[in-house]
Write an enzyme that holds these catalytic residues in place. Structure first.
Site, PDB file in Angstrom:
ATOM      1  N   SER A 201       0.903  -1.195  -0.028  1.00  0.00           N
ATOM      2  CA  SER A 201       0.140  -0.083  -0.188  1.00  0.00           C
ATOM      3  C   SER A 201       1.048   1.249  -0.025  1.00  0.00           C
ATOM      4  CB  SER A 201      -0.881   0.029   1.305  1.00  0.00           C
ATOM      5  OG  SER A 201      -1.478   1.214   1.429  1.00  0.00           O
TER       6      SER A 201
ATOM      7  N   TYR B 229      -1.692   0.102  10.726  1.00  0.00           N
ATOM      8  CA  TYR B 229      -1.752  -0.268   9.419  1.00  0.00           C
ATOM      9  C   TYR B 229      -0.508   0.204   8.369  1.00  0.00           C
ATOM     10  CZ  TYR B 229      -3.768  -0.883   4.499  1.00  0.00           C
ATOM     11  OH  TYR B 229      -3.995  -1.251   3.159  1.00  0.00           O
TER      12      TYR B 229
END
Length: 254
Positions: free
Chosen positions: A139, A152
């Protein structure tokens, strides 16, 4: 588990979103896709859809954090052409001062340890193929932090480093390692899961963004990278919508 000469592509987290879209596109590109996810009903339905479209697919219910189950799964294969480590996800958006350690632990287990489990288990079959590809779906969170995202971000940094290190360690073998790092992608479940079903909070993530990426956009990128000539390695591909300049700079038409 495959017709003679048909390359196998294993996709984790294939029950929805990017994983499901990637399975569809890899199948259309000529792979026999093996769909793995915890939700057996979802991957069985997707496999049936892919087969009905004239392609090849096999569902296999699997929790990537269950190391023993992953090892058992791996025994079914002698060779594999592609592994797409897509299983992952985010939980919560709390600051570091009040972040839930259980959320952080779960994100790390799925995004990093799950990727480690499956990659380790299938690396021999990928090598045996003589032309293997490991894809790690990280990501943009793995490349730049943002407020409320530390758990995250930490997990996706782990996935990024796993891909970078593996590439160094297996250079000279017939396996390439590709990292795909998407930015803002609007799927049915990502933000809703992150905010534990709060659809109002989830909708605010994409508010005013005319065209966030779709699961198909990312799947197209993954499939393109996997189908490059064998000597071409896409080390890292960052893909964002045009409206997103960085993790914290997004053009919104409100």
């Amino acid at each position: 588990m495959t017709a003679a000469g048909t390359p196998i592509a294993v996709v984790t987290g294939a029950s929805s979103g990017i994983g499901a879209a990637t399975a569809r596109q890899l199948a259309a590109a000529g792979y026999r896709v093996v769909l793995t996810a915890r939700r057996k009903d979802r991957i069985e339905a997707l496999a049936a859809e892919i087969v009905d479209a004239g392609h090849q697919a096999t569902p296999y219910a699997l929790d990537v954090t269950d190391r023993d189950a992953v090892q058992t799964f791996a025994t079914a294969f002698r060779t594999i052409a592609v592994l797409v480590n897509n299983a992952g996800g985010a939980l919560g958006a709390d600051p570091v001062s009040s972040g839930n350690p259980d959320d952080w632990r779960q994100m790390y287990e799925v995004n990093v340890i799950g990727t480690l489990n499956v990659t380790q288990a299938l690396l021999p079959a990928l090598t045996e193929s003589g032309d293997g590809t490991v894809v790690v779906l990280s990501s943009t969170a793995g490349h730049a932090t943002y407020e409320g995202g530390a758990g995250y971000v930490a997990a996706k940094n782990g996935a990024r480093v796993l891909a970078e290190t593996l590439r160094l360690e297996i250079v000279g073998t017939p396996v390439r390692v590709i990292e795909i790092a998407p930015g803002m992608v609007k799927t049915d479940e990502f933000a809703t899961t992150r905010f534990r079903g709060d659809t109002e909070k989830a909708s605010k993530v994409y508010a005013g963004v005319a065209e966030p990426l779709t699961a198909d956009d990312v799947a197209d990128t993954i499939t393109w990278a996997c189908t490059r000539p064998s000597h071409v390695n896409i080390d890292l591909l960052v893909v964002r919508p045009r409206a997103q300049a960085s993790n914290t700079k997004v053009h919104r038409e409100l």
